[in-house]
Motif scaffolding. Sequence first.
Motif, short mmCIF file in Angstrom:
data_model
loop_
_atom_site.label_atom_id
_atom_site.label_comp_id
_atom_site.label_asym_id
_atom_site.label_seq_id
_atom_site.Cartn_x
_atom_site.Cartn_y
_atom_site.Cartn_z
N UNK A 105 50.23 6.76 100.03
CA UNK A 105 49.28 7.68 98.66
C UNK A 105 48.35 6.16 98.28
N UNK A 106 48.71 5.20 98.49
CA UNK A 106 47.66 3.63 97.51
C UNK A 106 46.62 3.97 98.70
N UNK A 132 45.59 12.31 101.29
CA UNK A 132 46.91 12.59 102.98
C UNK A 132 47.53 14.11 103.09
N UNK A 133 47.08 14.56 102.87
CA UNK A 133 48.19 16.01 103.06
C UNK A 133 47.51 17.38 102.36
N UNK A 134 48.34 18.53 102.51
CA UNK A 134 47.85 19.21 100.89
C UNK A 134 46.59 19.77 101.31
N UNK A 135 46.06 19.78 102.09
CA UNK A 135 44.67 20.71 102.34
C UNK A 135 44.14 21.68 101.70
N UNK A 332 57.77 15.15 105.43
CA UNK A 332 58.10 16.19 104.46
C UNK A 332 57.60 15.84 103.28
N UNK A 333 59.14 14.67 102.70
CA UNK A 333 59.02 13.98 102.00
C UNK A 333 57.12 13.90 101.24
N UNK A 337 55.46 14.66 97.58
CA UNK A 337 54.36 14.46 97.26
C UNK A 337 52.95 14.10 96.31
N UNK A 338 52.45 14.47 97.58
CA UNK A 338 51.02 15.01 97.88
C UNK A 338 51.07 15.62 97.27
#
Length: 358
Positions: A105-106, A132-135, A332-333, A337-338
């Motif tokens: 994430x950072x 980085x995800x959750x498009x 998955x985690x 978080x994203x």
Amino acid sequence: MPPAPPDPRRSLPRAVALWAGLVLASGALSGVFHLAGFPAALLLGPMLAGIVFGVRGAPIRVPKRGFQAAQAMVGCLVAHAVNASIAATLLEDGFLILAVVGVTMVAASLTGWVLTRIRLLPGTTAAWGSSPGGASAMVAMAEEFGADPRLVAVMQYVRVACVALTASLVARFLAGGSAAAPGSGMDPAPLAVLATLAIAGLGAWLGLRLRIPAGAMIGPLVLGATLHAAGLADLALPSWLLALAYAAIGWTVGLRFTPATVRATLFALPGVLVATFGLIALCGLWAFGLTFLLPIDLLTAFLATSPGGLDSVAIIAIGTHSDVSFVLAVQTLRLLVVIVTGPMVAKWISRSVGETAR
């Protein structure tokens, strides 16, 4: 005068011809990747073929329900491989897994801040596209904050495609070739197939109904792993159905690269690619360090830290000898978080850069 609607008598034969060409091209590329020993050849071939057809303006798309069904199939396949070990892995190595997610994430936030600060893309697009995800969530919320959702979508799926290609390339050399997916080398029992399809359907429905991120995949994965671990269900899918699911996921990613979005991002594409591979490299360095902290191999660490593409990474992990439970636990985690923090981080980057620019 508005343009006349397309004639169905002409568009249908064209669509059939395009799909036939896409299938043939996907099969040929998959065969090449398979002969070269790449894992997930049935994913990479359709994805690259889809990119070519999408960039050339092919007006064909995988239906949303078809993509969700493919995700459900992959969820059941992963459930067969990992059983109920994802939760145990999260509990056992929870702190380090959170650290892995935090580093990703950072790194992604720093990438988005730099791209936004140098104005490589208009407005706050880079801040949303670097998540980085959750498009789908990023694209949906980007427009509300003044970003171009088309450019955000391109950034997100460029990252997904690059992650899939890089992870497959790394797996090819670290694993020394591909391994067969569970159940792909045998003719599964009809009752096991029916049970798996029922779990896929029910799990996907629950996942989507409860609005779980990537619910069409996570729902069947959790339900299938629980039933399989308890000895209540034997999960099995025929190889042709898995091949179709892999292809649907690859086509969905590839066909998103349309001429309009490519033209809109052409001037920024080199920077986007540099940022994407830079993010992958940073995560790769962290993966190397992780092998000194945990008893895992480099391939497992690399797949676990890959910034996005949960379904693609799951397919590659299944096709190698990596620790699937650890990979899926981290991925998955990270996705959760994203989804929760991604919009807040993007808004913070946008505001901080906006204040600095004044």
